[in-house]
Scaffold this active site. Structure first.
Site, PDB file in Angstrom:
ATOM      1  N   LEU A 175       0.769  -1.507   0.352  1.00  0.00           N
ATOM      2  CA  LEU A 175       0.201   0.296  -0.265  1.00  0.00           C
ATOM      3  C   LEU A 175       0.678   1.500  -0.060  1.00  0.00           C
ATOM      4  O   LEU A 175       0.524   2.398  -0.449  1.00  0.00           O
ATOM      5  CB  LEU A 175      -1.102   0.209   0.960  1.00  0.00           C
ATOM      6  N   GLY A 176       1.862   0.631   0.579  1.00  0.00           N
ATOM      7  CA  GLY A 176       2.655   1.972   0.602  1.00  0.00           C
ATOM      8  C   GLY A 176       4.125   1.870   1.359  1.00  0.00           C
ATOM      9  O   GLY A 176       4.760   0.913   2.043  1.00  0.00           O
ATOM     10  N   THR A 212      -3.861   4.227   5.508  1.00  0.00           N
ATOM     11  CA  THR A 212      -2.373   4.578   4.636  1.00  0.00           C
ATOM     12  C   THR A 212      -1.204   5.680   4.722  1.00  0.00           C
ATOM     13  O   THR A 212       0.144   5.385   5.402  1.00  0.00           O
ATOM     14  CB  THR A 212      -1.994   3.898   3.555  1.00  0.00           C
ATOM     15  N   GLU A 216       1.664   5.221   7.324  1.00  0.00           N
ATOM     16  CA  GLU A 216       3.652   6.225   6.076  1.00  0.00           C
ATOM     17  C   GLU A 216       4.338   7.353   7.138  1.00  0.00           C
ATOM     18  O   GLU A 216       5.352   7.200   6.947  1.00  0.00           O
ATOM     19  CB  GLU A 216       3.046   6.130   4.719  1.00  0.00           C
ATOM     20  N   HIS A 225       6.531   0.148  13.829  1.00  0.00           N
ATOM     21  CA  HIS A 225       5.384  -1.071  13.421  1.00  0.00           C
ATOM     22  C   HIS A 225       5.154  -1.461  15.041  1.00  0.00           C
ATOM     23  O   HIS A 225       6.380  -1.752  15.836  1.00  0.00           O
ATOM     24  CB  HIS A 225       5.428  -2.167  12.671  1.00  0.00           C
ATOM     25  N   GLU A 230       9.632  -7.971  14.639  1.00  0.00           N
ATOM     26  CA  GLU A 230      10.552  -9.140  15.296  1.00  0.00           C
ATOM     27  C   GLU A 230       9.205  -9.847  16.076  1.00  0.00           C
ATOM     28  O   GLU A 230       8.002  -9.309  16.652  1.00  0.00           O
ATOM     29  CB  GLU A 230      11.642  -8.908  16.341  1.00  0.00           C
ATOM     30  N   ASP A 235       8.657  -1.762  19.562  1.00  0.00           N
ATOM     31  CA  ASP A 235       9.420  -0.393  19.165  1.00  0.00           C
ATOM     32  C   ASP A 235       8.968   0.963  19.597  1.00  0.00           C
ATOM     33  O   ASP A 235       9.108   1.571  19.046  1.00  0.00           O
ATOM     34  CB  ASP A 235       7.556  -0.280  18.850  1.00  0.00           C
ATOM     35  N   VAL A 237       8.490   2.491  22.501  1.00  0.00           N
ATOM     36  CA  VAL A 237       7.780   3.771  22.255  1.00  0.00           C
ATOM     37  C   VAL A 237       7.027   2.521  24.120  1.00  0.00           C
ATOM     38  O   VAL A 237       6.749   1.664  24.263  1.00  0.00           O
ATOM     39  CB  VAL A 237       6.615   3.438  21.741  1.00  0.00           C
ATOM     40  N   GLN A 243       3.746  -6.559  21.206  1.00  0.00           N
ATOM     41  CA  GLN A 243       2.615  -7.851  21.063  1.00  0.00           C
ATOM     42  C   GLN A 243       3.073  -9.170  20.176  1.00  0.00           C
ATOM     43  O   GLN A 243       4.419  -8.512  19.468  1.00  0.00           O
ATOM     44  CB  GLN A 243       1.271  -7.501  19.595  1.00  0.00           C
TER      45      GLN A 243
END
Ligand SMILES: [Zn+2]
Length: 410
Positions: A175-176, A212, A216, A225, A230, A235, A237, A243
């Site tokens: 998608l991008g 999207t 991005e 992500h 992994e 991430d 954060v 997850q």
């Protein structure tokens, strides 16, 4: 593994429309990692300033619309609908903010980052922040071809002052993708497939809410992500739960796995997961802090605090034509035969005129647009069977390339 397997099978079969989100940013980064610098170099010698508390950071955007056919020639309204969607999502003014599960609501943030279409081009002239270019490429791959005029794309505008967004066909394979902060300046920006851009026009389900680009652009602002790319990854954060992996479609809440640290499970409604547009609705305070950190003195996006290209009063001179197509060839003309016409009218260059890349528009005598097509070859047969008899006008090209031919339909 299963989905990757099927993606390969589908690619091999030429089926290219995926109903699952597919973002190529991580793959792009892994391929280009060696080109990324550790720390920004102050390039223009202007003293950096910091953000003031609660400052709304406004990022000027230029959208390069690269089209090979009519479907890819997005309207100004469609482009503007994407900017509006970015502003709603980044300011947490999205209608579906209320869909954030209650347990995550206190973590949801208004990032106080906004976007505007540039009003001044790199040469100081007025612009609407949208550049359309015909491309002879039927599609681009994730190889940055769209970022360079020499390879059928369009060169970036100064990436210290403009967020460059290229909208083109990538055959729907992804998608991008975005470049993380720190990459080569001439490739810095975001690429979005034309049929998932904006919230109006011919959009591909389930990517019709402009998310999207939200996803991005957040990569462009340094976010990873949510699963850290992994298994049970991070991430970087603090307030996004770990997850196991990505989520497609829209799981029911809560979605827990062996990685879940809390009973609320995955934050699959975060813009940095792979869920459907209608399933996503939040950034967290931690993500906000990470994105805004890029505007600190000495950080990658600090130069945007000194970008004033959204102020139209600072522009001067005549605007550049935004529909500039193939290189202007004022020489030569176009033949249309037979005329009068019954069923088909053939168009052919007469001299040096180049049909390829021009937009053909057919109008009736009262100026109503009957048909519009992007020409992709040196000769074109215009079907006219079934049209009401009378006078019609064929308009080809723009500016120096413009030709108008009057024809009579019997
Ligand atoms: Zn992504």
């Amino acid at each position: 593994m299963k989905s990757a397997f099927w993606a390969l099978i589908l690619m091999g079969s030429g089926i290219t429309a995926f109903a699952q989100r597919n973002c190529a940013t991580d793959a792009y980064y892994r391929t280009h990692r060696s080109q990324y610098a550790e720390m920004p170099v102050e390039r223009d010698g202007v003293e950096a300033r910091d953000t003031v508390p609660n400052e709304i950071i406004i990022i000027p955007v230029v959208v390069h619309v690269l089209f090979h056919n009519e479907a890819q020639m997005l309207s100004d309204a469609q482009v503007r609908s994407q900017i509006d969607a970015l502003n709603r999502d980044f300011r947490r003014m999205n209608d579906d903010a209320a869909s954030t599960p209650e347990v995550f609501r206190s973590r949801a943030a208004d990032t106080r980052i906004m976007f505007c279409l540039a009003q001044v081009d790199p040469a100081g002239r007025p612009t609407k922040g949208i550049v359309r270019r015909y491309t002879d490429r039927e599609y681009f791959l994730g190889d940055d071809g769209m970022k360079f005029s020499a390879s059928g794309g369009n060169d970036a505008w100064d990436t210290r002052k403009y967020l460059n967004i290229w909208v083109c066909s990538m055959l729907g394979r992804s998608l991008g993708y975005a470049s993380f902060p720190g990459g080569p300046a001439d490739k810095d920006g975001v690429v979005i497939n034309y049929d998932v851009f904006g919230t109006i026009g011919n959009l591909r389900e389930p990517f019709t809410m402009g998310r999207t680009a939200t996803h991005e652009v957040a990569h462009w602002l340094g976010l990873k992500h949510i699963w850290g790319d992994e298994t049970c990854g991070s991430d970087d954060v603090g307030d996004t739960p770990r997850q196991l992996s990505y989520n497609y479609y829209c799981p029911s809440f809560p979605h827990t796995t062996q990685c879940s640290q809390e009973s609320s499970g995955d934050m699959f409604m975060n813009y940095m997961d792979f869920t459907n547009d209608a399933c996503m609705n939040m950034f967290t305070h931690g993500q906000k802090k990470k994105m805004r950190g890029l505007f600190a003195p000495g950080a990658w996006r600090n130069s945007f605090l000194r970008s004033y290209v959204c102020d139209s009063s600072l522009a001067s001179g005549a605007p550049i034509p935004d529909d500039t197509l193939v290189a202007a060839k004022p020489a030569g003309n176009v033949k249309a035969y037979p005329n009068p016409v019954t069923d088909f009218c053939v168009l052919e260059p007469d001299g040096d005129y180049k049909l390829e890349g021009q937009i053909l528009r057919l109008y009736n005598a009262t100026g109503i647009l009957i048909r519009q097509v992007v020409l992709t070859s040196g000769k074109y047969t215009l079907p006219m069977r079934g049209l009401t008899p009378g006078t019609y006008f064929i308009k080809l090209g723009e500016h120096a390339n413009k030709r108008v031919i009057r024809i009579l339909k019997l």
